[in-house]
Design a protein around this motif. Structure first.
Motif, PDB file in Angstrom:
ATOM      1  N   ASP A  16      36.659  50.914  37.515  1.00 13.39           N
ATOM      2  CA  ASP A  16      37.147  51.169  38.865  1.00 13.39           C
ATOM      3  C   ASP A  16      37.821  49.951  39.263  1.00 13.39           C
ATOM      4  OD1 ASP A  16      37.912  52.606  40.987  1.00 13.39           O
ATOM      5  OD2 ASP A  16      35.941  52.374  42.142  1.00 13.39           O
ATOM      6  N   CYS A  17      38.732  49.492  38.380  1.00 13.72           N
ATOM      7  CA  CYS A  17      39.262  47.981  38.738  1.00 13.72           C
ATOM      8  C   CYS A  17      40.823  48.314  38.262  1.00 13.72           C
ATOM      9  CB  CYS A  17      38.967  46.894  38.066  1.00 13.72           C
ATOM     10  SG  CYS A  17      38.677  46.998  36.204  1.00 13.72           S
ATOM     11  N   ILE A  18      41.588  47.308  38.662  1.00 13.58           N
ATOM     12  CA  ILE A  18      43.123  47.295  38.415  1.00 13.58           C
ATOM     13  C   ILE A  18      43.281  45.784  37.397  1.00 13.58           C
ATOM     14  CG2 ILE A  18      45.568  46.843  39.136  1.00 13.58           C
ATOM     15  CD1 ILE A  18      44.786  49.143  41.124  1.00 13.58           C
ATOM     16  N   THR A  19      43.870  45.830  36.456  1.00 13.44           N
ATOM     17  CA  THR A  19      44.241  44.699  35.626  1.00 13.44           C
ATOM     18  C   THR A  19      45.648  44.278  35.640  1.00 13.44           C
ATOM     19  OG1 THR A  19      42.407  45.004  34.352  1.00 13.44           O
ATOM     20  CG2 THR A  19      43.920  43.436  33.574  1.00 13.44           C
ATOM     21  N   GLY A  40      46.200  38.232  33.656  1.00 12.90           N
ATOM     22  CA  GLY A  40      44.764  38.837  33.329  1.00 12.90           C
ATOM     23  C   GLY A  40      43.846  38.873  34.638  1.00 12.90           C
ATOM     24  N   ARG A  41      44.320  38.717  35.672  1.00  8.11           N
ATOM     25  CA  ARG A  41      43.538  38.994  36.984  1.00  8.11           C
ATOM     26  C   ARG A  41      43.044  40.431  37.229  1.00  8.11           C
ATOM     27  NH1 ARG A  41      45.796  35.739  41.796  1.00  8.11           N
ATOM     28  NH2 ARG A  41      45.311  34.105  40.202  1.00  8.11           N
ATOM     29  N   VAL A  42      41.688  40.526  37.468  1.00 11.18           N
ATOM     30  CA  VAL A  42      41.202  41.787  37.999  1.00 11.18           C
ATOM     31  C   VAL A  42      40.812  42.078  39.059  1.00 11.18           C
ATOM     32  CG1 VAL A  42      39.266  43.346  37.111  1.00 11.18           C
ATOM     33  CG2 VAL A  42      40.386  41.684  35.388  1.00 11.18           C
ATOM     34  N   TYR A  43      41.196  43.202  39.706  1.00 18.34           N
ATOM     35  CA  TYR A  43      41.090  43.479  41.174  1.00 18.34           C
ATOM     36  C   TYR A  43      40.029  44.854  40.955  1.00 18.34           C
ATOM     37  CZ  TYR A  43      45.215  40.788  41.946  1.00 18.34           C
ATOM     38  OH  TYR A  43      46.175  39.818  41.985  1.00 18.34           O
ATOM     39  N   SER A  92      40.162  41.167  44.192  1.00 15.27           N
ATOM     40  CA  SER A  92      39.933  40.075  43.185  1.00 15.27           C
ATOM     41  C   SER A  92      38.644  39.345  43.395  1.00 15.27           C
ATOM     42  CB  SER A  92      41.107  39.074  42.629  1.00 15.27           C
ATOM     43  OG  SER A  92      41.242  38.198  43.703  1.00 15.27           O
ATOM     44  N   ASP A  93      38.182  38.335  42.373  1.00 18.31           N
ATOM     45  CA  ASP A  93      36.821  37.508  42.867  1.00 18.31           C
ATOM     46  C   ASP A  93      37.109  36.613  43.718  1.00 18.31           C
ATOM     47  OD1 ASP A  93      35.585  38.977  40.739  1.00 18.31           O
ATOM     48  OD2 ASP A  93      35.972  37.749  39.103  1.00 18.31           O
ATOM     49  N   ASN A  94      38.451  36.131  43.745  1.00 16.40           N
ATOM     50  CA  ASN A  94      38.553  34.904  44.572  1.00 16.40           C
ATOM     51  C   ASN A  94      39.162  35.449  46.154  1.00 16.40           C
ATOM     52  OD1 ASN A  94      40.848  35.912  44.172  1.00 16.40           O
ATOM     53  ND2 ASN A  94      41.960  33.915  43.414  1.00 16.40           N
ATOM     54  N   GLY A  95      38.835  36.858  46.171  1.00 16.12           N
ATOM     55  CA  GLY A  95      39.058  37.224  47.566  1.00 16.12           C
ATOM     56  C   GLY A  95      40.699  37.917  47.833  1.00 16.12           C
ATOM     57  N   GLU A  96      41.343  37.733  46.736  1.00 16.10           N
ATOM     58  CA  GLU A  96      42.773  38.188  47.034  1.00 16.10           C
ATOM     59  C   GLU A  96      42.735  39.790  46.745  1.00 16.10           C
ATOM     60  OE1 GLU A  96      47.053  37.631  44.522  1.00 16.10           O
ATOM     61  OE2 GLU A  96      45.359  36.584  44.172  1.00 16.10           O
ATOM     62  N   ARG A  97      43.324  40.362  47.644  1.00 11.21           N
ATOM     63  CA  ARG A  97      43.687  41.877  47.541  1.00 11.21           C
ATOM     64  C   ARG A  97      44.959  42.356  47.194  1.00 11.21           C
ATOM     65  NH1 ARG A  97      41.632  44.020  53.530  1.00 11.21           N
ATOM     66  NH2 ARG A  97      42.442  45.831  52.660  1.00 11.21           N
ATOM     67  N   LEU A  98      45.003  43.334  46.922  1.00  8.61           N
ATOM     68  CA  LEU A  98      46.455  44.082  46.491  1.00  8.61           C
ATOM     69  C   LEU A  98      46.865  44.878  47.932  1.00  8.61           C
ATOM     70  CD1 LEU A  98      45.918  45.675  43.113  1.00  8.61           C
ATOM     71  CD2 LEU A  98      46.979  43.738  43.515  1.00  8.61           C
ATOM     72  N   PRO A  99      48.262  44.738  48.132  1.00  9.47           N
ATOM     73  CA  PRO A  99      48.807  45.225  49.350  1.00  9.47           C
ATOM     74  C   PRO A  99      48.600  46.800  49.665  1.00  9.47           C
ATOM     75  CG  PRO A  99      50.502  44.540  47.967  1.00  9.47           C
ATOM     76  CD  PRO A  99      49.121  44.176  47.308  1.00  9.47           C
ATOM     77  N   GLN A 100      48.235  47.455  48.569  1.00  9.58           N
ATOM     78  CA  GLN A 100      48.463  48.846  48.720  1.00  9.58           C
ATOM     79  C   GLN A 100      46.821  49.328  48.697  1.00  9.58           C
ATOM     80  OE1 GLN A 100      50.949  51.167  49.253  1.00  9.58           O
ATOM     81  NE2 GLN A 100      49.295  52.444  49.811  1.00  9.58           N
ATOM     82  N   GLY A 101      46.374  49.844  49.744  1.00 11.73           N
ATOM     83  CA  GLY A 101      45.076  50.472  49.796  1.00 11.73           C
ATOM     84  C   GLY A 101      44.906  51.799  50.040  1.00 11.73           C
TER      85      GLY A 101
END
Length: 539
Positions: free
Chosen positions: A249-252, A257-260, A271-280
């Motif tokens: 249940d993730c996006i790569t 190689g970053r995983v969201y 992502s693990d560092n708190g970054e989020r994709l703009p589309q939710g």
């Protein structure tokens, strides 16, 4: 005996006889015109129901289908039944009340407990498709399309749609839900689609103004693929740099190689560092939108400041239009020997007779700092009316009072004319002065009719969107907060949150709308209860 019962007007089975008309004929049960009108109205109700059911059925909205079917069945039962006579009169108003009052309120409440906003509009599946489509990159074997930028419906400002012509000449329509064949389209010699049923081709000038939206728009076509524009005349189908894996249940991101990972509480991939994709996607957030008014210092400060000015604006406008309208009405009512009273009344009513939106725009020009009429008439340096908070507020109040007092003048004139002159004359004979008779006789009787009008005037001005938006647009704005202006009312602030260029926040705006509803309701109920004591004047 049978003959006697017949002559007495009895009917078989003991039923009461139909009343005879003059001349001895029986009264008809219903005229042909009435039956035709009822049949026509029922046919119209059935046609509206069919018109509403098919789109709901196609969209899988089974609750909506059930509501339409139940309402239609109720209409037919009530108007074809001989027993539900009172319901025949109550049903139309009740249905309109439910459709235009209760349903919008319930929808606003349901929206206020969600994160519905830009980037959180659809479902999780739609968000995944958009994330993959928006990260499409052109490959060497990418399929090229001839692009025609269009909008859904009859307006070029509607929902954006890509009309695409494939190399083999096939026509397609692409939106956020995917790609589908387009039938009935007219294709020009260059391959661009010139006309398509249900769509409006966006002209170049409109496309330039929506260039950022067109550039960011993508049509999902499958797992890891999508179509994006390359200018306004061509598009390509490529591979996505962001791919979804249902197992985790993730996006790569294949580029770094970053995983969201999906966060179902926030409705976003993070992502693990708190970054989020703009589309939710849209999820429930409980009371978070309401708690922002308390927990967020910036939001709390804006809300309290706007609410304070909102109450002052509504109360000040109500008090001033009442005082001015009543004063003019009393002057024209008591000065019996005044010449030209009819002409004066017509002149006073003129602002009320003019279109309000035109008058707001006219006054806006009059307050202009550079060429406005007021600055030309006033001595001294020019005043920047809309550049400073207090001058802007004064300008809005002046305009609103000027447009509002004629209505109060008309109501006060009618109320004064309904008060018997004998009561005032009796008070004067008993030794009361003019002011004492006005304060103890005329004014209490006047307030019986005026109190509900004052409550309604306050409620109207509390949500007087046009008065602010057409004059100052809520400004001036502080440099650190472009969303909350000095003359903003809660309704204009809500509009800016919901449809502002900085990003729509529908859930938060809906929560603010609930607050407006509660505030106006409480104030109106309290005012009406207090004004009910005036009814003692009649007892």
């Amino acid at each position: 005996m049978a003959q006697d019962r017949s002559s007495a007007g009895g009917a078989p089975g003991g039923a009461p006889a139909r009343p005879p008309l003059p001349g001895g004929s029986l009264a008809p049960r219903g005229s042909a015109a009435g039956q035709a009108a009822k049949t026509g109205m029922l046919a119209l109700a059935a046609a509206i129901a069919l018109w509403a059911v098919f789109p709901l059925y196609a969209a899988g909205q089974w609750v909506g289908v059930g509501v339409v079917v139940a309402a239609t069945a109720l209409i037919f039962y009530v108007y074809l039944s001989k027993r539900a006579v009172p319901a025949k009169y109550l049903l139309p108003g009740t249905l309109f009340l439910v459709a235009f009052q209760i349903v919008p309120v319930l929808y606003t409440l349901s929206t206020s407990v969600t994160n519905y906003s830009d980037g959180h509009r659809g479902t999780k599946e739609q968000a995944i498709d958009q994330i993959e489509a928006s990260s499409v990159e052109r490959t060497a074997d990418a399929t090229a399309y001839t692009l025609t930028v269009a909008a859904r419906g009859s307006s070029p400002e509607g929902e954006l749609v890509f009309l695409l012509t494939a190399p083999d000449g096939a026509a397609y329509a692409g939106d956020e839900d995917g790609l589908r064949p387009l039938t009935g389209a007219e294709v020009g010699p260059s391959g661009k689609i010139t006309d398509a049923p249900g769509y409006t081709v966006v002209p170049p000038s409109e496309a330039n103004s929506r260039s950022e939206e067109i550039t960011g728009f993508a049509v999902p076509t499958g797992a890891g693929t999508g179509i994006r524009s390359s200018g306004f005349s061509s598009a390509y189908e490529g591979r996505s740099g962001l791919t979804y894996d249902s197992g985790c249940d993730c996006i790569t991101d294949s580029r770094n190689g970053r995983v969201y990972t999906a966060d179902d509480e926030r409705g976003a991939f993070v992502s693990d560092n708190g970054e989020r994709l703009p589309q939710g996607w849209r999820v429930g957030v409980g009371l978070d939108n309401f708690l922002r008014f308390v927990g967020d210092p910036e939001t709390r400060s804006s809300f309290v400041g706007i609410l304070t000015w909102n109450v002052a604006f509504a109360a000040g406008t109500t008090a001033m239009v009442f005082a001015l309208g009543l004063g003019v009405a009393l002057t024209l009512h008591t000065r019996h020997r005044l010449r030209g009273r009819t002409a004066y009344r017509l002149l006073v009513v003129l602002p009320y007779a003019m279109p309000s939106f035109a008058m707001f725009l006219l006054w806006r020009s009059m307050f202009n700092a550079d060429f406005g009429l007021l600055n030309r008439m006033l001595p001294g340096p020019d005043v920047d009316w809309f550049g400073q908070p207090w001058t802007a507020r004064a300008a809005v109040l002046i305009v609103n009072i000027w447009l509002g007092f004629p209505y109060m003048f008309l109501v006060a004139t009618g109320a004064l004319q309904s008060i018997p002159r004998e009561l005032v004359q009796a008070a004067r004979i008993d030794g009361a002065g003019a002011w004492q008779a006005l304060r103890q006789v005329t004014f209490p009787l006047l307030m019986v009719a005026m109190a509900p009008i004052l409550v309604a005037t306050f409620a109207f001005n509390f949500n007087n969107f046009n008065a602010v938006w057409l004059t100052t647009e809520g400004g001036p704005f502080p440099t650190d907060n472009p969303l909350a202006g000095a003359t903003d009312l809660l309704i204009t602030y809500t509009y800016r949150l919901a449809f502002g260029v900085s990003g729509a926040q529908y859930g938060y705006a809906a929560a603010l709308s609930v607050f407006i509803f509660l505030i106006v309701t409480v104030m109106s109920v309290v005012s009406l209860r207090r004004s009910a004591s005036l009814e003692e004047v009649h007892r």
